[in-house]
Design an enzyme around this catalytic site. Structure first.
Site, PDB file in Angstrom:
ATOM      1  N   SER A  64       0.815  -1.213   0.000  1.00  0.00           N
ATOM      2  CA  SER A  64       0.000   0.000   0.000  1.00  0.00           C
ATOM      3  C   SER A  64       0.854   1.271   0.000  1.00  0.00           C
ATOM      4  O   SER A  64       2.000   1.268   0.449  1.00  0.00           O
ATOM      5  CB  SER A  64      -0.909   0.019   1.229  1.00  0.00           C
ATOM      6  OG  SER A  64      -1.667  -1.161   1.308  1.00  0.00           O
TER       7      SER A  64
HETATM    8  N1  SAH Z   1      -0.495  -4.862   4.135  1.00  0.00           N
HETATM    9  C1  SAH Z   1       0.105  -5.240   2.871  1.00  0.00           C
HETATM   10  C2  SAH Z   1      -0.804  -4.903   1.714  1.00  0.00           C
HETATM   11  C3  SAH Z   1      -0.993  -6.106   0.863  1.00  0.00           C
HETATM   12  S1  SAH Z   1      -2.233  -6.022  -0.384  1.00  0.00           S
HETATM   13  C4  SAH Z   1       1.488  -4.645   2.724  1.00  0.00           C
HETATM   14  O1  SAH Z   1       1.860  -3.805   3.554  1.00  0.00           O
HETATM   15  O2  SAH Z   1       2.227  -5.038   1.828  1.00  0.00           O
HETATM   16  C5  SAH Z   1      -3.519  -7.011   0.326  1.00  0.00           C
HETATM   17  C6  SAH Z   1      -3.207  -8.452   0.609  1.00  0.00           C
HETATM   18  O3  SAH Z   1      -4.417  -9.038   1.094  1.00  0.00           O
HETATM   19  C7  SAH Z   1      -2.789  -9.287  -0.596  1.00  0.00           C
HETATM   20  O4  SAH Z   1      -1.537  -9.865  -0.369  1.00  0.00           O
HETATM   21  C8  SAH Z   1      -3.894 -10.368  -0.687  1.00  0.00           C
HETATM   22  O5  SAH Z   1      -3.418 -11.646  -1.069  1.00  0.00           O
HETATM   23  C9  SAH Z   1      -4.412 -10.402   0.745  1.00  0.00           C
HETATM   24  N2  SAH Z   1      -5.762 -10.953   0.924  1.00  0.00           N
HETATM   25  C10 SAH Z   1      -6.870 -10.802   0.151  1.00  0.00           C
HETATM   26  N3  SAH Z   1      -7.917 -11.477   0.675  1.00  0.00           N
HETATM   27  C11 SAH Z   1      -7.463 -12.086   1.815  1.00  0.00           C
HETATM   28  C12 SAH Z   1      -8.060 -12.940   2.789  1.00  0.00           C
HETATM   29  N4  SAH Z   1      -9.325 -13.337   2.712  1.00  0.00           N
HETATM   30  N5  SAH Z   1      -7.290 -13.371   3.816  1.00  0.00           N
HETATM   31  C13 SAH Z   1      -5.986 -13.011   3.919  1.00  0.00           C
HETATM   32  N6  SAH Z   1      -5.365 -12.220   3.021  1.00  0.00           N
HETATM   33  C14 SAH Z   1      -6.089 -11.747   1.984  1.00  0.00           C
END
Ligand code: SAH
Length: 216
Positions: A64
């Site tokens: 993000s």
């Molecule tokens: N906080 C992260 C942002 C990652 S983007 C960072 O700092 O890099 C969002 C993430 O949510 C993705 O990796 C995606 O695979 C995950 N995601 C989506 N649905 C999910 C679920 N039901 N349970 C766990 N992770 C999930």
């Protein structure tokens, strides 16, 4: 990119992207000024680590935008005793920031590849108050509940009831929620009692979707 150049970019990010836009919580600003974001982005994007936007981390996912990370974590109103749950570990960057402003962090990632990489990276960097779980976060993580703060970094159609149930009374949850076909709002919930939740709209955002089930 020298270490010195990255350090300068990091402090400029804090000044121009966070303070200038109203992020005030000192613990959040300090965490964002200390955690090396460059370690969490793919090597090819090293020179763009402090850009004012999200970056691709592979398998259709993103790390993000720094401002959005700070905004969401500030909204959680954490302190060093707080127990926090993050849905969507991705690169592990958000978990690293959380670990500096909270006591204990549980973070869940449904893509095994990202969960494993983030877990190794966070251990190597010495973050010892983060538990990375490889699984579907829509059910939350009952074992470590209840939580003072819950943050979801993927956008759902609604806030999953399991997450609401795992909030402490007085606890906060921040999550992007679908609002019409192409728009998303960042929603903050505050649990006032067993069944009463206050809702605050923190504005428009753009996140990857919250998906059910797991993948490798
Ligand atoms: N906080 C992260 C942002 C990652 S983007 C960072 O700092 O890099 C969002 C993430 O949510 C993705 O990796 C995606 O695979 C995950 N995601 C989506 N649905 C999910 C679920 N039901 N349970 C766990 N992770 C999930």
């Amino acid at each position: 990119m020298t270490a010195q150049a990255l350090l300068i970019q990091r402090s400029e990010m804090v000044l121009r992207q966070l303070k200038a836009r109203g992020i005030k919580e000192q613990t959040v600003l300090k965490a964002m000024a200390t955690v090396p974001r460059e370690v969490f982005v793919p090597e090819a994007l090293l020179s763009r680590a402090y850009e004012d936007g999200p970056l691709r981390i592979g398998k259709g996912q993103t790390i993000s935008q720094p401002y959005v990370v700070a905004l969401m974590i500030q909204a959680l109103e954490l302190d060093l005793r707080s127990n926090v749950l993050e849905i969507g570990t991705g690169s592990g960057y958000g978990a690293a920031i959380l670990s500096r402003v909270a006591g204990q962090v549980t973070t869940i990632e449904r893509i095994g590849h990202h969960a494993a990489r983030a877990s190794t990276r966070l251990k190597e960097l010495g973050f010892d108050n983060i538990e990375v779980i490889d699984g579907d976060g829509i059910q939350g993580f009952e074992k470590n509940a209840p939580y003072d703060g819950i943050i979801a970094t993927a956008c759902g159609g609604e806030i999953p009831s399991a997450l609401k149930n795992q909030m402490k009374n007085g606890g906060r949850l921040v999550m992007p929620v679908v609002d019409g076909s192409y728009s998303q709002r960042l929603i903050k919930l505050i649990r006032r009692s067993e069944s009463k939740f206050d809702e605050i709209d923190l504005g428009p955002v753009a996140f990857v979707p919250l998906l059910s089930g797991i993948e490798s």
